[in-house]
Write a protein that holds these residues in place. Sequence first.
Motif, PDB file in Angstrom:
ATOM      1  N   GLU A  83     -77.666  64.841  17.367  1.00 27.87           N
ATOM      2  CA  GLU A  83     -76.991  65.626  16.324  1.00 27.87           C
ATOM      3  C   GLU A  83     -76.315  66.871  16.920  1.00 27.87           C
ATOM      4  OE1 GLU A  83     -76.010  66.006  13.370  1.00 27.87           O
ATOM      5  OE2 GLU A  83     -76.079  68.152  12.952  1.00 27.87           O
ATOM      6  N   LYS A  99     -83.172  62.275  18.601  1.00 27.25           N
ATOM      7  CA  LYS A  99     -82.226  62.321  17.475  1.00 27.25           C
ATOM      8  C   LYS A  99     -81.665  63.734  17.308  1.00 27.25           C
ATOM      9  CE  LYS A  99     -84.439  58.636  14.854  1.00 27.25           C
ATOM     10  NZ  LYS A  99     -85.389  58.367  13.775  1.00 27.25           N
ATOM     11  N   VAL A 116     -78.411  59.407   6.461  1.00 30.60           N
ATOM     12  CA  VAL A 116     -79.349  58.699   7.337  1.00 30.60           C
ATOM     13  C   VAL A 116     -80.102  57.617   6.565  1.00 30.60           C
ATOM     14  CG1 VAL A 116     -79.646  60.712   8.819  1.00 30.60           C
ATOM     15  CG2 VAL A 116     -81.234  60.327   6.953  1.00 30.60           C
ATOM     16  N   TYR A 117     -80.450  56.571   7.284  1.00 31.17           N
ATOM     17  CA  TYR A 117     -81.261  55.471   6.749  1.00 31.17           C
ATOM     18  C   TYR A 117     -80.717  54.888   5.448  1.00 31.17           C
ATOM     19  CZ  TYR A 117     -84.674  57.043  10.207  1.00 31.17           C
ATOM     20  OH  TYR A 117     -85.304  57.402  11.372  1.00 31.17           O
ATOM     21  N   ALA A 132     -88.919  52.647  16.773  1.00 29.02           N
ATOM     22  CA  ALA A 132     -89.507  53.889  16.267  1.00 29.02           C
ATOM     23  C   ALA A 132     -89.551  53.879  14.741  1.00 29.02           C
ATOM     24  CB  ALA A 132     -88.698  55.083  16.756  1.00 29.02           C
ATOM     25  N   ASP A 133     -88.694  53.075  14.149  1.00 22.19           N
ATOM     26  CA  ASP A 133     -88.648  53.019  12.683  1.00 22.19           C
ATOM     27  C   ASP A 133     -89.302  51.762  12.131  1.00 22.19           C
ATOM     28  OD1 ASP A 133     -87.029  55.417  12.046  1.00 22.19           O
ATOM     29  OD2 ASP A 133     -85.599  54.430  13.361  1.00 22.19           O
ATOM     30  N   GLY A 150     -80.995  56.621  11.988  1.00 20.20           N
ATOM     31  CA  GLY A 150     -81.670  57.901  11.743  1.00 20.20           C
ATOM     32  C   GLY A 150     -80.807  59.130  11.907  1.00 20.20           C
ATOM     33  N   VAL A 151     -79.614  58.991  12.458  1.00 23.50           N
ATOM     34  CA  VAL A 151     -78.715  60.151  12.529  1.00 23.50           C
ATOM     35  C   VAL A 151     -77.398  59.869  11.799  1.00 23.50           C
ATOM     36  CG1 VAL A 151     -79.645  61.261  14.593  1.00 23.50           C
ATOM     37  CG2 VAL A 151     -77.990  59.432  14.844  1.00 23.50           C
ATOM     38  N   LEU A 187     -75.993  63.713   9.148  1.00 19.29           N
ATOM     39  CA  LEU A 187     -77.370  63.812   8.658  1.00 19.29           C
ATOM     40  C   LEU A 187     -77.463  63.702   7.137  1.00 19.29           C
ATOM     41  CD1 LEU A 187     -79.040  66.502  10.963  1.00 19.29           C
ATOM     42  CD2 LEU A 187     -78.840  64.042  11.246  1.00 19.29           C
ATOM     43  N   SER A 236     -91.329  52.080   9.031  1.00 17.07           N
ATOM     44  CA  SER A 236     -90.720  52.759   7.902  1.00 17.07           C
ATOM     45  C   SER A 236     -89.923  51.810   7.025  1.00 17.07           C
ATOM     46  CB  SER A 236     -89.808  53.887   8.417  1.00 17.07           C
ATOM     47  OG  SER A 236     -90.547  54.752   9.222  1.00 17.07           O
ATOM     48  N   THR A 245     -72.539  62.372  14.383  1.00 18.19           N
ATOM     49  CA  THR A 245     -73.679  62.047  13.523  1.00 18.19           C
ATOM     50  C   THR A 245     -73.392  62.536  12.104  1.00 18.19           C
ATOM     51  OG1 THR A 245     -74.693  64.150  14.120  1.00 18.19           O
ATOM     52  CG2 THR A 245     -75.328  62.230  15.423  1.00 18.19           C
ATOM     53  N   ALA A 258     -90.819  60.253  12.884  1.00 19.52           N
ATOM     54  CA  ALA A 258     -90.126  59.079  12.348  1.00 19.52           C
ATOM     55  C   ALA A 258     -91.033  58.227  11.483  1.00 19.52           C
ATOM     56  CB  ALA A 258     -89.571  58.241  13.503  1.00 19.52           C
ATOM     57  N   ASN A 259     -92.347  58.439  11.595  1.00 21.36           N
ATOM     58  CA  ASN A 259     -93.289  57.590  10.859  1.00 21.36           C
ATOM     59  C   ASN A 259     -94.048  58.353   9.787  1.00 21.36           C
ATOM     60  OD1 ASN A 259     -92.935  55.015  12.253  1.00 21.36           O
ATOM     61  ND2 ASN A 259     -93.699  56.111  14.034  1.00 21.36           N
ATOM     62  N   VAL A 292     -84.341  66.611   7.852  1.00 22.57           N
ATOM     63  CA  VAL A 292     -83.992  65.195   7.974  1.00 22.57           C
ATOM     64  C   VAL A 292     -84.624  64.552   9.204  1.00 22.57           C
ATOM     65  CG1 VAL A 292     -82.067  63.568   8.243  1.00 22.57           C
ATOM     66  CG2 VAL A 292     -81.832  65.559   6.745  1.00 22.57           C
ATOM     67  N   ILE A 293     -84.461  65.184  10.339  1.00 24.77           N
ATOM     68  CA  ILE A 293     -84.937  64.542  11.575  1.00 24.77           C
ATOM     69  C   ILE A 293     -86.431  64.761  11.776  1.00 24.77           C
ATOM     70  CG2 ILE A 293     -84.743  64.606  14.104  1.00 24.77           C
ATOM     71  CD1 ILE A 293     -81.731  65.021  13.730  1.00 24.77           C
TER      72      ILE A 293
END
Lengths: 600, 300
Positions: free
Chosen positions: A459, A455, B68-69, B258-259, B83-84, B65, B262, B63, A306-307, A366-367
């Motif tokens: 999905e 995540k 996302v974001y 977690a983000d 994120g999903v 994909l 970002s 979800t 995620a980072n 993506v994830i």
Amino acid sequence: MTSRFPGRALRGAVAAAATIALGAGLVGCGDNSGSSKGGGSQGKDTVTVAFRTPNWILPISAPGFTQGENAIFGQALYRPLYQYRLDGTAQYNIDPQRSLAEPPQVSDDGRTLTITLKDNSWSDGTPITTSDIQFWYDLVTANKDKWASYRAGGFPDNIDTWSIKDEKTFSITTTKVYNTAWFIDNQLNRITPLPQHAWNKDSATADVSDLASSPEGAKKVFDFLTAAAKDPKTYDSNELWQVTSGAWKLEKYVPNGEVTLAAQPNYSGTDKPKLSTVVLRPFTSDDAEFNVLRAGDIDYGYVPAANMSQTSYLESKGYTVSPWYGWSITYLQLNYNNPKSGVLFQQPYLRQSLQMLIDQPTISEVIWSDTAAPTCGPVPAKPGTNTDTARCVYSFDPAKAKELLESHGWKVTPDGQTTCQSPGTGPNQCGEGIAAGTPLEFTVTSQTGFAATTKMFAEIKSQMAKLGIQLTIKEVPDSVAVTPACEPTEASCSWDMSFFGSQGSWYYPAFASGERLFATDAPVNLGSYSNPEADKLIEATQFAGDESALMAYNDFLAKDLPVLWMPNPVYQVSAYRSGLQGVEPQDPMNLMYFQDWSWK
Amino acid sequence: MSTLSEAVGPAEPNDTPPRGLWRQGLIVFCENRLALVGLGLFVLLAAVCFLGPLVYQTDQVHTDLTAVYRAPGEQGHLLGTDGVGYDQLGRLMLGGQTSIIVGLAAGVLATIVGTLLGAIAGFFGGWVDAAVMRLVDAMMSIPSLFLFMLLAAIVTPSAPMLILIIGAFAWLGPARLVRGEALTLRSREYVQAMRGMGGTGGRAVRRHIIPNAIGTVIVNATFQVADAILYVAYLSFLGLGIPPPAANWGGMLSDGLADTYSGHWWLLYPPGIAIILIVLAFNFIGDGLRDAFEVRLRRR
């Protein structure tokens, strides 16, 4: 007015506000204004490493304790007979520098391997001899059922004659003519000399003797050593573990906490440690680790998926960011012995449907931020290369998955509960043992602490829900420990699916055959998959002189789906201080050689 | 037997028309501006969470994909996506429903259990009091968060399960409070009179002790709800909340962290601010109710 809760709700609100403020502050640091305190150990002779706390020290693997951190920890203290490297430069992939013995001499008929030990000694000065090899052999032979690396027909069952020639030389004669590369890479890799002069006893107060030379005595010694290994709080104080052969000695061990390794001053190998101390520091989650890494308080850590956007920030702060590709595969384990869901997993069409609901390429991109690649079969792609998804037999195809279910008697209820409508064993029916009305609902036991894994399963759950397959995700700290191989009658057999692949599920030895994973009753075949054809193909890989057998085995299992193939992440995207040398190349077989590390 | 005395509280001035207890309390409550702000905030948040999805419809089950974001405002997502690919505003509404329902239910459950046990212990005294209060003391000696985490790790969390888990340990505070009230109320003359006329202990608890401690109970209940909402957030923040696709604000805050680096601020601030607002709202309401039920403050 008083409240049971700490400091009343208002204080809780303040705490929550503080959390937000902290978050705001961290976000506010942005890419340009973050501050590294210049912590860690740069400029000293110590290195601090983000590392899960190992929980097994005995260099004989035990079921439930085969996690990667245990292997790294174990080989830092106890050198295996042979160590390997996959760069293609060495005979049989043997690393000549790190190994305790010269490469084996193979007889003309291919059945006898003669091995000569180099001059090495234990940390107490006692030479490492064939007695220590014999001691290991006696223990594993008498305790095969307790050894995680054992499978029926494999080592040591495939040894016809085990012969000690002298203090430095021994030979092994096999029952059949095996593929030499397979035998050296996947059988001899298990041998780790053990200090019989310190361990050959059945209690802490007993005198050392040749107790293990008899099977009964070997069982007693093994039980004694295993009991000690199951008591982590004594790792740094128990005299047993003070005699080592590796480059490091255990200085401090905190159960579930920090582990400190100190350079072994009496290390006899040629790859002497350049640092004096390695501190292994565990973190409860990706976020916790990354916060500390970003603050500059560890020298070697990893960047969570995620980072990944923070790579340039870390580089600007003096870290080198480098993916650690593994010789590995990742999968979702299915429990064929579960009395309820096992009958469902036995149906190939059902496994195929489930596989077709996992969008590996998109999840990887993506994830996992492109730090994972699809797994298509049991033989891994060459580390660092992109998987050719054309190799995948079952690509993401929800429409086909639905068709497959419906054509086998299932009433698919999108976003509801799909159930078996047509029980029976005919071609258009649900299959043997599946009653009418059986729902498709499973629980996945996954790992805590990995944001990308959470995540990914969100999905997959979503995709399965579209076909009325209900997935419940249960995250636990150690999913391997709670999803053991089991018999249907056992209480521990209630798990449906298990995932332990946030850093790759399985790291192969140099030869990527599947006898430990997918053969019937294989030690790491947690789901008890069994297919005679697969067994035959796996066995063939042990005898064939070329890669054709390996490919045949791969193609069969890629199609038969003993497990569900999942995106294979890198072991981690490592981030280490640029002044730290010797980290590269990162071993695709998931081992770390701290003795190569040094500060610039 | 003593005779019944006049009203326990100070007598109303003769020139003031008598007001009903509830009406009087309402007036005092309304005079507290922060309490009104709190009430307004709660109504607003509840309306957004429960009525909002009728207006702003999003898919919070599947979800996506490919989305996302997304930043706030991008492609019709007012608060962006996570994120999903879940719409963040829709998720905030869904999460709010869980947080409010679990918080309210757990708070009410804890208040009911605590009030009953506290009233019984305080009124009957003796071994009943000793048993209940030692149980309370024993349970209070263990950090509640630890107990919640232990239980949440053992069972698979769901909304009803969270209500039970939090309610099972949150009743200790109300029990102590009400027991204190019961100790003073049981010696009041009207209670003595009722017992003298043959009234049972159960009737005394039901008709006199609990109704006369209701002010304390209601005020404490608001704080219990606020605490319960925070505990839902704590558990979810620690990964022990309800698994996806269900959501709650604590879990969203945890996911958002977690983000953090970002730049996806919309995943962090909204759930965090929502938690603060609803907890503050209940605290303000509680303060207002305390004023309303406090006899001295009621008399203006």
